[in-house]
Design a protein around this motif. Structure first.
Motif, PDB file in Angstrom:
ATOM      1  N   MET A  95      10.777  26.050  46.271  1.00  0.00           N
ATOM      2  CA  MET A  95      12.002  26.834  46.402  1.00  0.00           C
ATOM      3  C   MET A  95      12.394  26.882  47.884  1.00  0.00           C
ATOM      4  O   MET A  95      11.532  27.113  48.736  1.00  0.00           O
ATOM      5  CB  MET A  95      11.756  28.245  45.871  1.00  0.00           C
ATOM      6  CG  MET A  95      12.992  29.054  45.614  1.00  0.00           C
ATOM      7  SD  MET A  95      14.116  28.350  44.402  1.00  0.00           S
ATOM      8  CE  MET A  95      13.272  28.661  42.856  1.00  0.00           C
ATOM      9  N   PRO A  98      14.316  31.876  51.328  1.00  0.00           N
ATOM     10  CA  PRO A  98      15.366  32.762  50.804  1.00  0.00           C
ATOM     11  C   PRO A  98      16.582  32.880  51.700  1.00  0.00           C
ATOM     12  O   PRO A  98      17.690  33.075  51.211  1.00  0.00           O
ATOM     13  CB  PRO A  98      14.645  34.108  50.639  1.00  0.00           C
ATOM     14  CG  PRO A  98      13.368  33.995  51.360  1.00  0.00           C
ATOM     15  CD  PRO A  98      13.026  32.560  51.425  1.00  0.00           C
ATOM     16  N   GLU A  99      16.375  32.764  53.007  1.00  0.00           N
ATOM     17  CA  GLU A  99      17.505  32.938  53.926  1.00  0.00           C
ATOM     18  C   GLU A  99      18.369  31.676  54.033  1.00  0.00           C
ATOM     19  O   GLU A  99      19.466  31.721  54.603  1.00  0.00           O
ATOM     20  CB  GLU A  99      17.012  33.319  55.320  1.00  0.00           C
ATOM     21  CG  GLU A  99      16.318  34.676  55.403  1.00  0.00           C
ATOM     22  CD  GLU A  99      14.844  34.619  55.016  1.00  0.00           C
ATOM     23  OE1 GLU A  99      14.364  33.512  54.670  1.00  0.00           O
ATOM     24  OE2 GLU A  99      14.177  35.662  55.045  1.00  0.00           O
ATOM     25  N   ARG A 103      19.145  28.092  49.109  1.00  0.00           N
ATOM     26  CA  ARG A 103      18.507  28.972  48.124  1.00  0.00           C
ATOM     27  C   ARG A 103      19.510  29.477  47.092  1.00  0.00           C
ATOM     28  O   ARG A 103      19.162  29.650  45.924  1.00  0.00           O
ATOM     29  CB  ARG A 103      17.853  30.171  48.841  1.00  0.00           C
ATOM     30  CG  ARG A 103      17.159  31.158  47.929  1.00  0.00           C
ATOM     31  CD  ARG A 103      15.965  30.503  47.235  1.00  0.00           C
ATOM     32  NE  ARG A 103      15.349  31.370  46.259  1.00  0.00           N
ATOM     33  CZ  ARG A 103      15.795  31.512  45.006  1.00  0.00           C
ATOM     34  NH1 ARG A 103      16.857  30.829  44.610  1.00  0.00           N
ATOM     35  NH2 ARG A 103      15.186  32.298  44.164  1.00  0.00           N
ATOM     36  N   MET A 110      12.357  29.530  38.967  1.00  0.00           N
ATOM     37  CA  MET A 110      11.553  30.673  39.424  1.00  0.00           C
ATOM     38  C   MET A 110      10.504  31.089  38.396  1.00  0.00           C
ATOM     39  O   MET A 110       9.617  31.894  38.697  1.00  0.00           O
ATOM     40  CB  MET A 110      12.481  31.864  39.717  1.00  0.00           C
ATOM     41  CG  MET A 110      13.406  31.627  40.896  1.00  0.00           C
ATOM     42  SD  MET A 110      14.572  32.988  41.163  1.00  0.00           S
ATOM     43  CE  MET A 110      15.890  32.529  40.047  1.00  0.00           C
ATOM     44  N   SER A 113       6.625  30.543  39.172  1.00  0.00           N
ATOM     45  CA  SER A 113       6.174  31.460  40.228  1.00  0.00           C
ATOM     46  C   SER A 113       5.950  32.855  39.675  1.00  0.00           C
ATOM     47  O   SER A 113       4.966  33.526  40.013  1.00  0.00           O
ATOM     48  CB  SER A 113       7.211  31.536  41.356  1.00  0.00           C
ATOM     49  OG  SER A 113       7.409  30.280  41.921  1.00  0.00           O
ATOM     50  N   ILE A 114       6.855  33.299  38.821  1.00  0.00           N
ATOM     51  CA  ILE A 114       6.739  34.644  38.244  1.00  0.00           C
ATOM     52  C   ILE A 114       5.510  34.732  37.343  1.00  0.00           C
ATOM     53  O   ILE A 114       4.725  35.683  37.428  1.00  0.00           O
ATOM     54  CB  ILE A 114       8.026  34.998  37.473  1.00  0.00           C
ATOM     55  CG1 ILE A 114       9.195  35.142  38.451  1.00  0.00           C
ATOM     56  CG2 ILE A 114       7.846  36.276  36.668  1.00  0.00           C
ATOM     57  CD1 ILE A 114      10.551  35.292  37.782  1.00  0.00           C
ATOM     58  N   ALA A 117       2.393  34.857  39.430  1.00  0.00           N
ATOM     59  CA  ALA A 117       2.233  36.104  40.186  1.00  0.00           C
ATOM     60  C   ALA A 117       1.816  37.270  39.287  1.00  0.00           C
ATOM     61  O   ALA A 117       1.068  38.150  39.719  1.00  0.00           O
ATOM     62  CB  ALA A 117       3.545  36.439  40.906  1.00  0.00           C
TER      63      ALA A 117
ATOM     64  N   ILE B  63       8.865  39.105  43.806  1.00  0.00           N
ATOM     65  CA  ILE B  63       8.012  37.918  43.617  1.00  0.00           C
ATOM     66  C   ILE B  63       8.756  36.665  44.075  1.00  0.00           C
ATOM     67  O   ILE B  63       8.169  35.763  44.668  1.00  0.00           O
ATOM     68  CB  ILE B  63       7.594  37.792  42.126  1.00  0.00           C
ATOM     69  CG1 ILE B  63       6.554  38.852  41.783  1.00  0.00           C
ATOM     70  CG2 ILE B  63       7.063  36.402  41.814  1.00  0.00           C
ATOM     71  CD1 ILE B  63       6.271  38.982  40.295  1.00  0.00           C
ATOM     72  N   CYS B  64      10.046  36.638  43.824  1.00  0.00           N
ATOM     73  CA  CYS B  64      10.856  35.457  44.173  1.00  0.00           C
ATOM     74  C   CYS B  64      11.545  35.616  45.524  1.00  0.00           C
ATOM     75  O   CYS B  64      12.450  34.832  45.856  1.00  0.00           O
ATOM     76  CB  CYS B  64      11.876  35.189  43.079  1.00  0.00           C
ATOM     77  SG  CYS B  64      11.106  34.757  41.510  1.00  0.00           S
ATOM     78  N   ASP B  65      11.117  36.613  46.292  1.00  0.00           N
ATOM     79  CA  ASP B  65      11.648  36.839  47.654  1.00  0.00           C
ATOM     80  C   ASP B  65      13.135  37.170  47.672  1.00  0.00           C
ATOM     81  O   ASP B  65      13.776  37.059  48.722  1.00  0.00           O
ATOM     82  CB  ASP B  65      11.394  35.621  48.560  1.00  0.00           C
ATOM     83  CG  ASP B  65       9.928  35.482  48.903  1.00  0.00           C
ATOM     84  OD1 ASP B  65       9.236  36.516  48.943  1.00  0.00           O
ATOM     85  OD2 ASP B  65       9.480  34.341  49.139  1.00  0.00           O
ATOM     86  N   LEU B  66      13.673  37.553  46.538  1.00  0.00           N
ATOM     87  CA  LEU B  66      15.104  37.850  46.519  1.00  0.00           C
ATOM     88  C   LEU B  66      15.417  39.185  47.198  1.00  0.00           C
ATOM     89  O   LEU B  66      16.566  39.452  47.541  1.00  0.00           O
ATOM     90  CB  LEU B  66      15.636  37.828  45.085  1.00  0.00           C
ATOM     91  CG  LEU B  66      15.577  36.462  44.401  1.00  0.00           C
ATOM     92  CD1 LEU B  66      16.119  36.537  42.984  1.00  0.00           C
ATOM     93  CD2 LEU B  66      16.353  35.418  45.206  1.00  0.00           C
ATOM     94  N   ARG B  68      14.662  39.757  50.030  1.00  0.00           N
ATOM     95  CA  ARG B  68      14.955  39.406  51.429  1.00  0.00           C
ATOM     96  C   ARG B  68      16.419  39.037  51.640  1.00  0.00           C
ATOM     97  O   ARG B  68      16.896  38.969  52.781  1.00  0.00           O
ATOM     98  CB  ARG B  68      14.040  38.271  51.875  1.00  0.00           C
ATOM     99  CG  ARG B  68      12.591  38.735  51.993  1.00  0.00           C
ATOM    100  CD  ARG B  68      11.609  37.601  52.091  1.00  0.00           C
ATOM    101  NE  ARG B  68      11.840  36.723  53.225  1.00  0.00           N
ATOM    102  CZ  ARG B  68      11.086  35.661  53.494  1.00  0.00           C
ATOM    103  NH1 ARG B  68      10.062  35.367  52.706  1.00  0.00           N
ATOM    104  NH2 ARG B  68      11.344  34.903  54.537  1.00  0.00           N
ATOM    105  N   ILE B  69      17.119  38.752  50.555  1.00  0.00           N
ATOM    106  CA  ILE B  69      18.526  38.369  50.717  1.00  0.00           C
ATOM    107  C   ILE B  69      19.471  39.283  49.943  1.00  0.00           C
ATOM    108  O   ILE B  69      20.681  39.113  49.999  1.00  0.00           O
ATOM    109  CB  ILE B  69      18.775  36.901  50.294  1.00  0.00           C
ATOM    110  CG1 ILE B  69      18.237  36.634  48.884  1.00  0.00           C
ATOM    111  CG2 ILE B  69      18.176  35.962  51.301  1.00  0.00           C
ATOM    112  CD1 ILE B  69      18.598  35.261  48.364  1.00  0.00           C
TER     113      ILE B  69
END
Lengths: 141, 97
Positions: A95, A98-99, A103, A110, A113-114, A117, B63-66, B68-69
């Motif tokens: 992925m 995020p910034e 993205r 996703m 990954s979920i 986790a 978990i998906c770093d969302l 952060r945005i």
């Protein structure tokens, strides 16, 4: 000693909620997992089932997706099996950060990954004959 | 939800909040819809916030770093500006005055 619940579903997206319901109900019957962990289980199993259904849809398979939930005093283990074309588990695209602008172009990808986790242990075995996802939720975690 | 966001943006809303306070479950499909909404809003120079009081729902975003945005809020009260609101039922929007 384990309680085993197995279901087969048509490879259609509207059956994902049924799998979620059955697996969560089976896990609740085994007095082992905390309610918050059953919530994690619902999400992880949903991801695995969605991926399995998509694999069948992409390959044109009319075979059912198989879900097995094994509940014991120490764990709840769910396996989701499909007969899709499989994929290279180690070659999944990463992925973007995020910034980064890229993205926002990724609305999918996703789920694995979920799953990883949320489950205490997970594995994915994939070949040209299909994919098996195993998700384990351990008591006391 | 997708259609509600499309409609709100087309009608000129630039500050949008997705109200997820009644949401019981979210998976990657739902997250994808939120990412799509964020992209659409930012392409018009706007911004998107989530009202997400549930720690369970919030965790999936994290978990998906969302997180952060996206701005994640516990309630509408913590939003600094009044946005258009898209409920998780995806049926209504409230235009920014």
């Amino acid at each position: 000693m384990s309680d085993i619940v197995e279901i087969e579903i048509p490879a259609r997206a509207d059956y994902v909620s049924l799998v979620r319901l059955v697996v969560a109900a089976a896990a609740e019957l085994a007095p082992s997992l905390e309610p918050s962990r059953i919530d994690d289980l619902r999400v992880a199993v949903s991801e695995a089932t969605t991926n399995a259904i998509q694999a069948h849809i992409r390959s044109g398979s009319t075979r059912p997706v198989k879900v097995c939930c094994r509940c014991s005093n120490g764990s709840v283990v769910v396996t989701v099996r499909d007969e899709g074309p499989g994929f290279e588990v180690d070659a999944l695209p990463e992925m973007p950060p995020p910034e980064s602008e890229a993205r926002l172009g990724r609305e999918s990808g996703m789920g694995i990954s979920i799953m990883r986790a949320l489950a205490d242990q997970s594995s994915i075995d994939s070949s040209s004959e299909g994919t098996e996802v195993r998700l384990a939720f351990l008591v006391g975690r | 939800m997708r259609q509600a966001v499309v409609t709100a943006v087309a009608e000129g809303s630039r500050l949008l909040a997705l109200d997820l306070s009644e949401l019981d479950f979210v998976d990657s499909f739902g997250l994808g819809a939120v990412v799509g909404a964020l992209k659409r809003v930012r392409q018009r120079g706007g911004e998107l916030a989530l009202v997400c009081p549930s720690s369970r729902i919030r965790r999936v975003f994290e978990i998906c770093d969302l997180d952060r945005i996206l701005a994640l809020h516990d309630s509408m009260d913590t939003l600094s500006e009044l946005p258009a609101v898209v409920s998780d039922g995806a049926t209504s929007t409230r235009r920014q005055p």
